[in-house]
Design an enzyme around this catalytic site. Structure first.
Site, PDB file in Angstrom:
ATOM      1  N   HIS A 124     141.812 -46.923  -2.555  1.00 61.04           N
ATOM      2  CA  HIS A 124     142.692 -45.946  -1.818  1.00 61.04           C
ATOM      3  C   HIS A 124     142.823 -46.226  -0.436  1.00 61.04           C
ATOM      4  CE1 HIS A 124     138.425 -44.677  -1.551  1.00 61.04           C
ATOM      5  NE2 HIS A 124     138.634 -44.115  -0.318  1.00 61.04           N
ATOM      6  N   HIS A 126     143.946 -44.957   3.425  1.00 64.08           N
ATOM      7  CA  HIS A 126     143.885 -43.886   4.276  1.00 64.08           C
ATOM      8  C   HIS A 126     144.997 -44.031   5.191  1.00 64.08           C
ATOM      9  CE1 HIS A 126     139.706 -42.369   3.476  1.00 64.08           C
ATOM     10  NE2 HIS A 126     139.534 -43.851   2.995  1.00 64.08           N
TER      11      HIS A 126
END
Length: 138
Positions: A124, A126
């Site tokens: 992932h 950010h």
């Protein structure tokens, strides 16, 4: 004292998450993709989902994830076959920045592994913005 304790908790959580990283068990992100857990979606297409972080570290803090994990639990596990999705994730980060009105300045962070305090083993990004970013970051 609480700052030291919070740092220790974050590091301990990262070590615990790493211990089960490659079990294939569904992550919280898999549950968000399946709509089993609600999220505040900012952007979605057939390959990528972007949603607001529940513990924001900036006025804008959005997570960008691939909908199919495909062994990509962290950036250190990337293989040749992941090249396309890695590009899709970065392009989605740009779209998120545009939607959030932070194209004039934003940061993309990827925590990879326990030393970087990765807490969810589903790659992932950010996307952080909405305030002045400082350097060095960590």
């Amino acid at each position: 004292m609480s700052r030291v304790s919070a740092k220790h908790d974050e590091e301990a959580s990262a070590r615990a998450a790493a211990a089960t990283a490659d079990t294939g068990a569904p992550t919280i992100f898999d549950k968000i993709i399946a709509k089993e857990i609600p999220s505040s979606i900012v952007y979605e297409d057939e390959k990528v989902l972007a949603f607001r972080d529940i513990n924001p570290q900036a006025p804008v803090h959005v997570l960008v994830i691939p909908k199919l994990r495909d062994g990509l639990t962290d950036l250190g596990k990337a293989e040749e076959r992941h090249r396309d999705i890695l590009g899709e994730l970065l392009y989605a980060a740009k779209i998120v920045a545009e939607k959030e009105g932070i194209l004039d300045g934003f940061r993309v962070v990827i925590n990879s592994g326990p030393t970087a305090c990765q807490s969810v083993y589903h790659l992932h990004l950010h996307v952080l913005g909405g305030r002045q970013m400082k350097w060095p970051p960590g």
